[in-house]
Design a protein around this motif. Sequence first.
Motif, PDB file in Angstrom:
ATOM      1  N   GLN A   3      26.776 -60.917  21.129  1.00  0.00           N
ATOM      2  CA  GLN A   3      27.525 -61.166  22.391  1.00  0.00           C
ATOM      3  C   GLN A   3      26.902 -62.237  22.986  1.00  0.00           C
ATOM      4  O   GLN A   3      27.859 -63.143  23.988  1.00  0.00           O
ATOM      5  CB  GLN A   3      27.470 -59.914  23.141  1.00  0.00           C
ATOM      6  N   ARG A   4      25.604 -62.554  23.345  1.00  0.00           N
ATOM      7  CA  ARG A   4      25.158 -63.397  24.179  1.00  0.00           C
ATOM      8  C   ARG A   4      24.498 -64.751  23.408  1.00  0.00           C
ATOM      9  O   ARG A   4      24.507 -65.673  24.287  1.00  0.00           O
ATOM     10  CB  ARG A   4      24.052 -62.721  24.925  1.00  0.00           C
ATOM     11  N   LEU A   5      24.200 -64.763  22.178  1.00  0.00           N
ATOM     12  CA  LEU A   5      23.866 -66.008  21.478  1.00  0.00           C
ATOM     13  C   LEU A   5      24.296 -66.444  20.295  1.00  0.00           C
ATOM     14  O   LEU A   5      24.750 -65.339  19.760  1.00  0.00           O
ATOM     15  CB  LEU A   5      22.375 -65.682  21.314  1.00  0.00           C
ATOM     16  N   GLN A   6      24.517 -67.788  20.250  1.00  0.00           N
ATOM     17  CA  GLN A   6      25.014 -68.019  18.708  1.00  0.00           C
ATOM     18  C   GLN A   6      23.815 -68.686  18.016  1.00  0.00           C
ATOM     19  O   GLN A   6      23.055 -69.484  18.640  1.00  0.00           O
ATOM     20  CB  GLN A   6      26.125 -69.284  19.211  1.00  0.00           C
ATOM     21  N   PHE A   7      23.440 -68.134  16.924  1.00  0.00           N
ATOM     22  CA  PHE A   7      22.183 -68.575  16.194  1.00  0.00           C
ATOM     23  C   PHE A   7      22.686 -69.997  15.310  1.00  0.00           C
ATOM     24  O   PHE A   7      23.706 -69.809  14.617  1.00  0.00           O
ATOM     25  CB  PHE A   7      21.834 -67.425  15.299  1.00  0.00           C
ATOM     26  N   LEU A   8      21.647 -70.669  15.202  1.00  0.00           N
ATOM     27  CA  LEU A   8      21.884 -71.917  14.388  1.00  0.00           C
ATOM     28  C   LEU A   8      20.653 -72.466  13.813  1.00  0.00           C
ATOM     29  O   LEU A   8      19.677 -72.140  14.126  1.00  0.00           O
ATOM     30  CB  LEU A   8      22.381 -73.107  15.452  1.00  0.00           C
TER      31      LEU A   8
ATOM     32  N   TYR B 130      25.364 -67.678   7.064  1.00  0.00           N
ATOM     33  CA  TYR B 130      26.803 -67.513   6.864  1.00  0.00           C
ATOM     34  C   TYR B 130      27.284 -67.729   8.155  1.00  0.00           C
ATOM     35  O   TYR B 130      27.815 -66.745   8.791  1.00  0.00           O
ATOM     36  CB  TYR B 130      26.912 -66.191   6.457  1.00  0.00           C
ATOM     37  N   PRO B 131      27.572 -68.968   8.888  1.00  0.00           N
ATOM     38  CA  PRO B 131      28.034 -69.013  10.189  1.00  0.00           C
ATOM     39  C   PRO B 131      29.613 -68.565  10.408  1.00  0.00           C
ATOM     40  O   PRO B 131      29.798 -68.322  11.434  1.00  0.00           O
ATOM     41  CB  PRO B 131      27.951 -70.567  10.363  1.00  0.00           C
ATOM     42  N   ASP B 132      30.344 -68.355   9.280  1.00  0.00           N
ATOM     43  CA  ASP B 132      31.705 -68.190   9.418  1.00  0.00           C
ATOM     44  C   ASP B 132      31.427 -66.680   9.683  1.00  0.00           C
ATOM     45  O   ASP B 132      32.527 -65.975  10.501  1.00  0.00           O
ATOM     46  CB  ASP B 132      32.569 -68.481   7.875  1.00  0.00           C
ATOM     47  N   VAL B 133      30.926 -65.960   9.061  1.00  0.00           N
ATOM     48  CA  VAL B 133      30.582 -64.433   9.235  1.00  0.00           C
ATOM     49  C   VAL B 133      30.128 -64.225  10.679  1.00  0.00           C
ATOM     50  O   VAL B 133      30.704 -63.408  11.421  1.00  0.00           O
ATOM     51  CB  VAL B 133      29.547 -63.813   8.399  1.00  0.00           C
ATOM     52  N   GLN B 134      29.009 -64.892  11.222  1.00  0.00           N
ATOM     53  CA  GLN B 134      28.752 -64.773  12.587  1.00  0.00           C
ATOM     54  C   GLN B 134      29.735 -64.894  13.625  1.00  0.00           C
ATOM     55  O   GLN B 134      30.111 -64.464  14.487  1.00  0.00           O
ATOM     56  CB  GLN B 134      27.613 -66.049  12.917  1.00  0.00           C
TER      57      GLN B 134
ATOM     58  N   MET C 123      18.785 -64.239  10.152  1.00  0.00           N
ATOM     59  CA  MET C 123      18.560 -65.249   8.879  1.00  0.00           C
ATOM     60  C   MET C 123      20.066 -65.341   8.283  1.00  0.00           C
ATOM     61  O   MET C 123      20.498 -66.273   7.661  1.00  0.00           O
ATOM     62  CB  MET C 123      17.463 -64.674   8.023  1.00  0.00           C
ATOM     63  N   TYR C 124      20.494 -64.125   8.224  1.00  0.00           N
ATOM     64  CA  TYR C 124      21.827 -63.918   7.517  1.00  0.00           C
ATOM     65  C   TYR C 124      23.175 -64.624   8.332  1.00  0.00           C
ATOM     66  O   TYR C 124      23.976 -65.291   8.061  1.00  0.00           O
ATOM     67  CB  TYR C 124      22.363 -62.677   7.137  1.00  0.00           C
TER      68      TYR C 124
END
Length: 521
Positions: A482-487, A341-345, A336-337
Amino acid sequence: MVLMVLPLIGSVSVSEVLVALTTACLVYLMVRYFYTEIPAGLRRLPGPTPLPIIGNVLEIGRRPYLSLTAMSKRYGDVFQIQIGTRPVIVLSGIETVRQALVKQGEEFSSRPDLYSFRFINEGKSLSFSTDQAGVWRARRKLAYNALRSFSTLQGTTPEYSCMLEEHICKEGEYLVNRLSSVLQADGRFEPFPHIVVSVANVICGMCFGRRYDHDDQELVSLVNLSNEFGKVVSSGNPADFIPALRFLLSSTMKSFVDLNTRFTTFVQKIVNEHYATFDKENIRDITDSLIDHCEDRKLDENSNIQVSDEKIVGIVNDLFGAGFDTVSTALSWSIMYLVTYPDVQERLYQELKSNVDQNRKPRLSDKPNLPLLEAFILELFRHSSFLPFTIPHCTSKDTSLNGYFIPKDTCVFINQWQINHDPEQWEDPSSFNPDRFLSADGTEVNKAEGEKVTTFGMGKRRCIGEIIARNEVYLFLAILIQRLQFLPIPGETVDMTPEYGLTMKHKDCRLKARMRTRDEQ
Ligand code: HEM
């Protein structure tokens, strides 16, 4: 006597009877309050004035971590509330909590006799029962040693530094594949139900030497009940303090009792299978090692602490229960975070990309090279404070704290949320900012700041799974990032308001995710 009173009742109205009863309760409570003898040199505890019968239940409300934090501003680090007619002490402030749980640990480490706790593990839980000090200490030591042995055990191949790493890496891979197929089928996913099976499999591996498929209905339906469990055993549940509510809320209590029975039956079946196939020369997992301990203990004539076989083997019930819900909740909040916070991701992904070769999975040994990930986890623990209170404590004798008198058998709430949001300790505590834990150049984690985060309790009852939990959260997260980008789902907002419980969950939430491509990795 009854016959003499009846005609009198006939001549007064119901409301008059109620007023008389309320007044009698009020007088009784005031008499009890003012006649509690306070030893010389000590003060009476401050706190809000309780109402008859219900005490301060209305002021505590549905979010006790917020209301009790607000009260600590008014009454200080040590104050008293009343839930029903039972007094409860609330402790806040890192130094006060350290004083109570560490320096005066002997006096503050018991558990209170709360109604809901009696149904957990048939009243024999290591974590929730009112076992006398010698018994819980002996059980705790056994549990701690068993966990340590089976997490640090050598992996089945040299690829893994230990059994814990092997379990997490394998379950992390299954989880990525599971999410990938759910995304292909539905285009969206809910984090908790998938994560909880993977995390449960890590503790199942250590406790029972087995894992379950993500579609195994027996396990899936059981682990998804953890939310219902947490709501009932949360600090301040009025039904624990006001007997009448147990009947008014009888359906909630009934499902709580049912879920505990299901849980115990699930574990008992596995324990019975272990007894049937037990071989002293081949200790397969934690359950075997506890069974083995029962046999050894019978040889130990000098032991003066008597712990039944049931209570020894029953430890596995606590380890399994405590081991999956907490870590899954931490990981689910992490996602959820990341979405919020996509920049942190993106920074976390870049950190992994620079430090872990794209052709291999992250390992425990990569941890020192991933300071931003460590800072993110610390900030997740602090900001979410998803375990807002420890399990309630209880005083084992008359004592005092910060100059206030506290009688024996007083229930004590430890407000971890307050410690993690205390403006005296944290700059801008309400903002989510992992950088607060990093050196100016971002290469090192400030250990002293990190130790201020209070998530696992302190002192004699401090969580015994802390090292395992920190490693699980770190390694699962590294594998996922490493494997996924959460959106987020376009047009939908991510609601970060927690739902109160022993472990606070986020609301049900559907998210999107994109598999990272090889080139990108
Ligand atoms: C992020 C994950 C976790 C968090 C935040 C957490 C936090 C806590 C807290 C706050 C307590 C209560 C301390 C107190 O009452 O003062 C506790 C107790 C406990 N935890 Fe954990 N825990 C986590 C994971 C685990 C794991 C993975 C295990 C086992 C494998 C575990 C086993 C236990 C046990 C057995 C107790 C009871 C200790 C006692 O009563 O003496 N926990 N934990």
